[in-house]
Design a protein around this motif. Structure first.
Motif, PDB file in Angstrom:
ATOM      1  N   LYS A 216      32.649  38.347  32.845  1.00  0.00           N
ATOM      2  CA  LYS A 216      31.973  39.605  32.526  1.00  0.00           C
ATOM      3  C   LYS A 216      32.413  39.926  31.110  1.00  0.00           C
ATOM      4  O   LYS A 216      33.554  40.352  30.893  1.00  0.00           O
ATOM      5  CB  LYS A 216      32.363  40.708  33.495  1.00  0.00           C
ATOM      6  N   GLY A 217      31.526  39.646  30.159  1.00  0.00           N
ATOM      7  CA  GLY A 217      31.929  39.741  28.765  1.00  0.00           C
ATOM      8  C   GLY A 217      32.942  38.657  28.465  1.00  0.00           C
ATOM      9  O   GLY A 217      32.699  37.484  28.715  1.00  0.00           O
ATOM     10  N   THR A 218      34.115  39.061  27.980  1.00  0.00           N
ATOM     11  CA  THR A 218      35.167  38.085  27.672  1.00  0.00           C
ATOM     12  C   THR A 218      36.238  38.021  28.761  1.00  0.00           C
ATOM     13  O   THR A 218      37.234  37.319  28.610  1.00  0.00           O
ATOM     14  CB  THR A 218      35.838  38.432  26.321  1.00  0.00           C
ATOM     15  N   ASN A 219      36.042  38.765  29.849  1.00  0.00           N
ATOM     16  CA  ASN A 219      37.028  38.805  30.934  1.00  0.00           C
ATOM     17  C   ASN A 219      36.571  38.028  32.153  1.00  0.00           C
ATOM     18  O   ASN A 219      35.393  38.023  32.497  1.00  0.00           O
ATOM     19  CB  ASN A 219      37.297  40.261  31.348  1.00  0.00           C
ATOM     20  N   VAL A 220      37.549  37.417  32.829  1.00  0.00           N
ATOM     21  CA  VAL A 220      37.262  36.736  34.093  1.00  0.00           C
ATOM     22  C   VAL A 220      37.183  37.801  35.175  1.00  0.00           C
ATOM     23  O   VAL A 220      38.139  38.526  35.410  1.00  0.00           O
ATOM     24  CB  VAL A 220      38.357  35.699  34.437  1.00  0.00           C
ATOM     25  N   GLN A 221      36.020  37.927  35.824  1.00  0.00           N
ATOM     26  CA  GLN A 221      35.871  38.934  36.882  1.00  0.00           C
ATOM     27  C   GLN A 221      36.051  38.323  38.269  1.00  0.00           C
ATOM     28  O   GLN A 221      36.263  39.021  39.244  1.00  0.00           O
ATOM     29  CB  GLN A 221      34.523  39.631  36.790  1.00  0.00           C
ATOM     30  N   GLY A 222      35.961  36.998  38.346  1.00  0.00           N
ATOM     31  CA  GLY A 222      36.120  36.334  39.627  1.00  0.00           C
ATOM     32  C   GLY A 222      36.091  34.831  39.451  1.00  0.00           C
ATOM     33  O   GLY A 222      36.031  34.320  38.329  1.00  0.00           O
ATOM     34  N   ILE A 223      36.141  34.124  40.586  1.00  0.00           N
ATOM     35  CA  ILE A 223      36.082  32.662  40.559  1.00  0.00           C
ATOM     36  C   ILE A 223      35.195  32.160  41.685  1.00  0.00           C
ATOM     37  O   ILE A 223      35.145  32.738  42.769  1.00  0.00           O
ATOM     38  CB  ILE A 223      37.483  32.012  40.675  1.00  0.00           C
ATOM     39  N   VAL A 224      34.489  31.092  41.389  1.00  0.00           N
ATOM     40  CA  VAL A 224      33.781  30.332  42.415  1.00  0.00           C
ATOM     41  C   VAL A 224      34.594  29.059  42.594  1.00  0.00           C
ATOM     42  O   VAL A 224      34.980  28.417  41.603  1.00  0.00           O
ATOM     43  CB  VAL A 224      32.334  30.003  41.982  1.00  0.00           C
ATOM     44  N   VAL A 225      34.880  28.720  43.845  1.00  0.00           N
ATOM     45  CA  VAL A 225      35.654  27.508  44.111  1.00  0.00           C
ATOM     46  C   VAL A 225      34.887  26.577  45.043  1.00  0.00           C
ATOM     47  O   VAL A 225      34.183  27.020  45.938  1.00  0.00           O
ATOM     48  CB  VAL A 225      37.045  27.823  44.722  1.00  0.00           C
ATOM     49  N   ALA A 226      35.041  25.293  44.764  1.00  0.00           N
ATOM     50  CA  ALA A 226      34.558  24.235  45.656  1.00  0.00           C
ATOM     51  C   ALA A 226      35.819  23.546  46.146  1.00  0.00           C
ATOM     52  O   ALA A 226      36.547  22.941  45.349  1.00  0.00           O
ATOM     53  CB  ALA A 226      33.643  23.269  44.917  1.00  0.00           C
TER      54      ALA A 226
END
Length: 138
Positions: free
Chosen positions: A100-110
């Motif tokens: 979100k912009g330059t910040n990590v708002q979450g992660i998707v993991v496999a």
């Protein structure tokens, strides 16, 4: 989000795909594919009993500082692996930052559970492209 998960699963052959938000310095589970290996209720329950704090997790700390995809080909033999990987029985994992912009708002993991998976550069690049295409769902 389910369509993204289906496409990531088709790309990698991995059925356990999930999205976590980063809230109050820890991972907050949002949505996961429901599989025989790791069902949604067990996934949420383990997260509730064993919160994952970003500052205590080497991979997540690294990801927040320098947002980029991270692949751990062999969890058991990678010193960066978090204890939680072992709680879920993960053998290999691909972690994709949701920005979100330059910040990590979450992660998707496999998460490959029950067998090792070698994430190729091509798989990682294509997974990143898919995430960009679906970025508006987060």
């Amino acid at each position: 989000m389910n369509l993204l998960f289906e496409r990531l699963s088709s790309l990698t052959g991995i059925r356990d795909i999930a999205y976590h938000e980063m809230k109050s310095g820890r991972l907050s589970p949002v949505l996961k594919t429901n599989t025989d290996v790791l069902g949604v209720e067990k996934w949420k329950g383990v997260h509730a009993q064993n919160p994952v704090y970003i500052e205590h997790d080497q991979l997540l700390t690294e990801l927040v500082r320098q947002p980029r995809s991270l692949a751990v080909q062999d969890v058991k033999n990678d010193p960066r692996s978090a204890e939680e990987f072992f709680l879920f029985g993960i053998d290999s994992i691909l972690i994709l930052p949701v920005m979100k912009g330059t910040n990590v708002q979450g992660i998707v993991v496999a998460a490959s559970i029950g067998e090792l998976h070698e994430f190729t550069e091509e798989e990682i690049r294509e997974a990143e492209r898919l995430l960009e295409q679906y970025n508006d769902i987060f």
